[in-house]
Design a protein around this motif. Structure first.
Motif, PDB file in Angstrom:
ATOM      1  N   GLY A   1     -14.592   1.622  -5.561  1.00 27.71           N
ATOM      2  CA  GLY A   1     -13.364   1.449  -4.936  1.00 27.71           C
ATOM      3  C   GLY A   1     -12.295   1.083  -5.760  1.00 27.71           C
ATOM      4  O   GLY A   1     -11.175   1.601  -5.650  1.00 27.71           O
ATOM      5  N   ARG A   2     -12.337  -0.087  -6.757  1.00 25.64           N
ATOM      6  CA  ARG A   2     -11.457  -0.597  -7.645  1.00 25.64           C
ATOM      7  C   ARG A   2     -11.145   0.362  -8.419  1.00 25.64           C
ATOM      8  O   ARG A   2      -9.818   0.308  -9.383  1.00 25.64           O
TER       9      ARG A   2
ATOM     10  N   ASN B   1      -6.420   7.921  -2.782  1.00 27.96           N
ATOM     11  CA  ASN B   1      -6.997   7.887  -3.862  1.00 27.96           C
ATOM     12  C   ASN B   1      -8.377   7.040  -3.745  1.00 27.96           C
ATOM     13  O   ASN B   1      -9.680   7.664  -4.180  1.00 27.96           O
ATOM     14  N   TYR B   2      -8.286   6.114  -2.945  1.00 35.91           N
ATOM     15  CA  TYR B   2      -9.409   5.367  -2.518  1.00 35.91           C
ATOM     16  C   TYR B   2     -10.441   6.263  -1.242  1.00 35.91           C
ATOM     17  O   TYR B   2     -11.762   6.377  -1.795  1.00 35.91           O
TER      18      TYR B   2
ATOM     19  N   ASN C   1      -2.195   5.737  -2.958  1.00 37.96           N
ATOM     20  CA  ASN C   1      -3.289   4.790  -3.351  1.00 37.96           C
ATOM     21  C   ASN C   1      -4.387   4.896  -2.113  1.00 37.96           C
ATOM     22  O   ASN C   1      -5.494   4.638  -2.212  1.00 37.96           O
TER      23      ASN C   1
ATOM     24  N   ALA D   1      -7.343  -2.351  -4.161  1.00 37.20           N
ATOM     25  CA  ALA D   1      -7.970  -2.724  -3.061  1.00 37.20           C
ATOM     26  C   ALA D   1      -6.807  -3.262  -2.090  1.00 37.20           C
ATOM     27  O   ALA D   1      -6.034  -4.231  -2.298  1.00 37.20           O
TER      28      ALA D   1
ATOM     29  N   GLU E   1     -13.275  -1.033  -0.225  1.00 39.59           N
ATOM     30  CA  GLU E   1     -12.130  -1.228  -1.126  1.00 39.59           C
ATOM     31  C   GLU E   1     -12.347  -1.958  -2.222  1.00 39.59           C
ATOM     32  O   GLU E   1     -11.666  -1.660  -3.141  1.00 39.59           O
TER      33      GLU E   1
ATOM     34  N   ASP F   1       0.706  -1.171  -0.011  1.00 35.66           N
ATOM     35  CA  ASP F   1      -0.048  -0.006  -0.084  1.00 35.66           C
ATOM     36  C   ASP F   1       0.748   1.021   0.006  1.00 35.66           C
ATOM     37  O   ASP F   1       1.957   1.237   0.260  1.00 35.66           O
TER      38      ASP F   1
ATOM     39  N   ARG G   1     -10.748   3.534  -8.418  1.00 33.34           N
ATOM     40  CA  ARG G   1      -9.904   4.648  -7.960  1.00 33.34           C
ATOM     41  C   ARG G   1      -8.587   4.135  -7.090  1.00 33.34           C
ATOM     42  O   ARG G   1      -7.690   4.904  -7.167  1.00 33.34           O
ATOM     43  N   ALA G   2      -8.483   2.919  -6.864  1.00 30.29           N
ATOM     44  CA  ALA G   2      -7.183   2.549  -6.142  1.00 30.29           C
ATOM     45  C   ALA G   2      -7.386   0.883  -6.116  1.00 30.29           C
ATOM     46  O   ALA G   2      -8.200   0.153  -6.369  1.00 30.29           O
TER      47      ALA G   2
END
Length: 628
Positions: free
Chosen positions: A227-228, A163-164, A160, A233, A222, A156, A230-231
């Motif tokens: 969620g996925r 972004n989430y 990241n 998981a 996430e 992580d 944007r970032a």
């Protein structure tokens, strides 16, 4: 020099005040303020109730909107008192920094401030400390590469994570604040463990609202489609572990807060006044906070009993036995009969971290009546008194109507493959979303009515999961109620609609549309992940009640609005512009990272962040800039 009428000389054993003085400023047993002539004069004054020795700064107007919104257990807050010269007043104690409320935000603020040994800190709490944080699951949302993440093999980065989080925070806080929080959170674990907390793996892929097997988990959205998008998981919900080792066997708030509070008590420059309620802020003529008036139950047998009753009043067994109201009466009685007043001089800063107002049903009915049926998460001290204190000195508030209510549809994880509906038979929400979004849909749009619709194979999967999964006690109670009390079956969708009281044609159309979109290969209308979609076709059909009637599967809630603070410093902003000098807010006293959409651990994560931010500002280190 003789102090003003609301101050009392107070010896070290807290015995000097007369019994009549002890009652002044506190609430009576029925929760109403004592109707004294002084109280009447205060509320009739030109500034709506402010006792004045000097003139109140014109651009900092007090707001007394909620002072009389009280329940029997509420702490009464009085209008602020203005003094001409703080140094000419008579004070019972003094400090550089005073922290009101020792939950997660308060203990973090006190500990970080006390790292500067030149600062004298007083921490106060209505109970023995811990508050709603101690009653919580003890999950802290932190990431960006914490030590626990790295040891569990999770990759992580702060970027990241940030972004989430934009999916959850919206525009409630600035983008750079989210980025700073993400960067700072990578170090939260090391700092908290320095004071006795403990975190670590293993990580789990389990779809759950609260992990039994792993202690780092996906505690939000996430893995959902938004969620996925944007970032990447990554698991960021860190469930606190027992400080002395072993696996957690109870809600982890009981592992997280006690060692932090014990560490705070050991600091040589911290004094902890438990069983103490803040009732009034004291300001100078410029509007700066220079002191505080409190009511403290003196150390001794009465304080010991008060602490025990405060602990027992939140015990599930007490509720089952019907003793909660009696315990509340005893708490109120001790406070009314034993609490003695103190005036405390505060030279640098007051930090308000006394929680929200979910236990003040009068305020809740006024601000968010649709949420009156929720199960409040917190203690009787979550009565809005910290927010009210800020308002009495002209603080700006926002989003007081914002409630985060969590209706978890999982575990069992198989429920995410069902179809949720409202009282009209229409689709309610993406079933894999975190419980806060489900709660908002359920209360914000559906009036507290909702069901999960399943067919026979899916219901069999749910039952199998409930019977075989590792469960905590509260989950055992919920599963038993889901299977025996809250689920209805019928041979047809139309018959099922009749049994649960929704329009048969609407429900039939909702299920038909859901099935048709799967057959046609179209994305889900509510963007549910493809692997969780399955047609509802095989009789008998089942409806599981997820609404307010599900007493053993409650919808828990906290308030997430509050005082508006400077995002760089944690200083409280004035309703008329500028800041309230000497006043800070943290945790659920303030607007924060979790005030838009809550995910598990984000409130405690924000408590750490906002408590540290206030402390770093007070210490002269630049607030948020010192953290990230």
């Amino acid at each position: 020099m003789q102090g003003p009428p609301s101050c009392y000389q107070f010896d070290k054993d807290c015995k000097a005040a007369s019994s009549s003085d002890m009652l002044r400023g506190s609430e009576s047993a029925d929760g109403k303020g004592l109707d004294t002539p002084a109280r009447k004069r205060e509320m009739d004054s030109p500034v709506a109730g402010m006792i004045q020795n000097g003139a109140w700064k014109e651009d900092m107007q007090p707001d007394h909107s909620f002072l009389d919104d009280l329940t029997p257990t509420s702490n009464r807050v009085e209008p602020a008192r203005v003094v001409d010269d703080p140094e000419a007043e008579s004070w019972d104690a003094s400090c550089d920094v005073l922290v009101v409320g020792i939950g997660m935000a308060g203990v973090c603020a006190a500990l970080r401030t006390a790292e500067d040994r030149g600062l004298d800190v007083i921490a106060i709490d209505r109970g023995a400390g811990g508050g709603a944080s101690r009653l919580s699951g003890g999950v802290v949302y932190m990431g960006g590469g914490t030590r626990a993440q790295r040891e569990a093999g999770l990759q992580d980065t702060p970027e990241n994570m940030a972004n989430y989080l934009t999916f959850e925070t919206g525009n409630i806080v600035r983008g750079d604040t989210v980025q700073r929080f993400a960067r700072a959170s990578s170090g939260f674990q090391d700092w908290l463990e320095k004071y006795g907390a403990r975190f670590g793996g293993p990580a789990t892929e389990e779809k759950t609202s609260y992990p039994n097997e792993g202690t780092i988990y996906f505690s939000g959205n996430e893995v959902t489609v938004p969620g996925r998008e944007r970032a990447s998981a990554v698991q960021r919900g860190h469930r606190a572990r027992p400080p002395k080792g072993g696996e957690p066997t109870k809600l982890s708030g009981h592992y997280l807060l006690p060692p932090l509070i014990a560490s705070m008590k050991r600091q040589p420059n911290v004094r902890f006044f438990s069983q103490t309620r803040a009732t009034r802020l004291v300001v100078d003529k410029a509007g700066a906070v220079v002191g505080i008036e409190v009511l403290r139950v003196p150390p001794g047998f009465a304080a010991w009993r008060h602490a025990k009753y405060m602990e027992l009043v939140n015990n599930l067994a007490m509720g089952v036995l019907g003793w909660v109201d009696k315990l509340k009466e005893r708490i109120i009685g001790i406070e009314a009969g034993k609490a003695a007043p103190m005036c405390i001089r505060v030279r640098k800063a007051v930090v308000l971290s006394a929680g929200g107002f979910i236990y003040n049903r009068v305020m809740l009915e006024k601000l968010a009546p649709e949420y009156l049926g929720v199960a409040p998460l917190g203690t009787i001290a979550d009565d809005g008194s910290g927010i009210k204190l800020g308002m009495t000195v002209g603080a700006k508030t926002d989003m007081l109507e914002r409630i985060s209510a969590w209706k978890f549809l999982y575990p069992p994880a198989s429920f995410t493959r069902s179809v949720s509906i409202d009282g009209n038979g229409d689709r309610l929400v993406n079933e894999e979303f975190y419980g806060a979004r489900t709660g908002e849909a359920l209360f914000g749009r559906a009036g507290g009515k909702g069901w999960l619709i399943m067919d026979a194979p899916l219901w069999n999967d749910v039952v199998h999961e409930m019977h075989t999964a590792k469960k905590m006690f509260f989950q055992k109670v919920q599963y038993r109620a889901i299977e025996r009390d809250y689920t209805t079956s019928a041979d047809t969708i139309e018959e099922l609609a009749g049994k649960i009281g929704v329009p048969a044609d609407r429900l039939a159309q909702t299920i038909a549309d859901y099935n048709a979109s799967i057959d046609a290969g179209r994305p889900d209308a509510m963007i549910k992940s493809e692997q969780l979609r399955r047609k509802i076709v095989q009789a008998p059909f089942y409806a599981n009640d997820i609404g307010l009637g599900a007493r053993f599967s409650p919808t828990s809630a906290i308030t997430v609005g509050g005082l508006v603070v400077d995002e760089d410093t944690g200083e409280v902003l004035s309703s008329e512009g500028g800041k309230v000098p000497g006043l800070y807010a943290a945790g659920r006293n303030a607007i924060g990272i979790c005030s838009h959409y809550y995910v598990s651990g984000l409130s405690l994560g924000d408590c750490v962040w906002s408590g540290l931010r206030a402390a770093e500002t007070i210490r002269g280190n630049g607030g948020a800039a010192a953290l990230a």
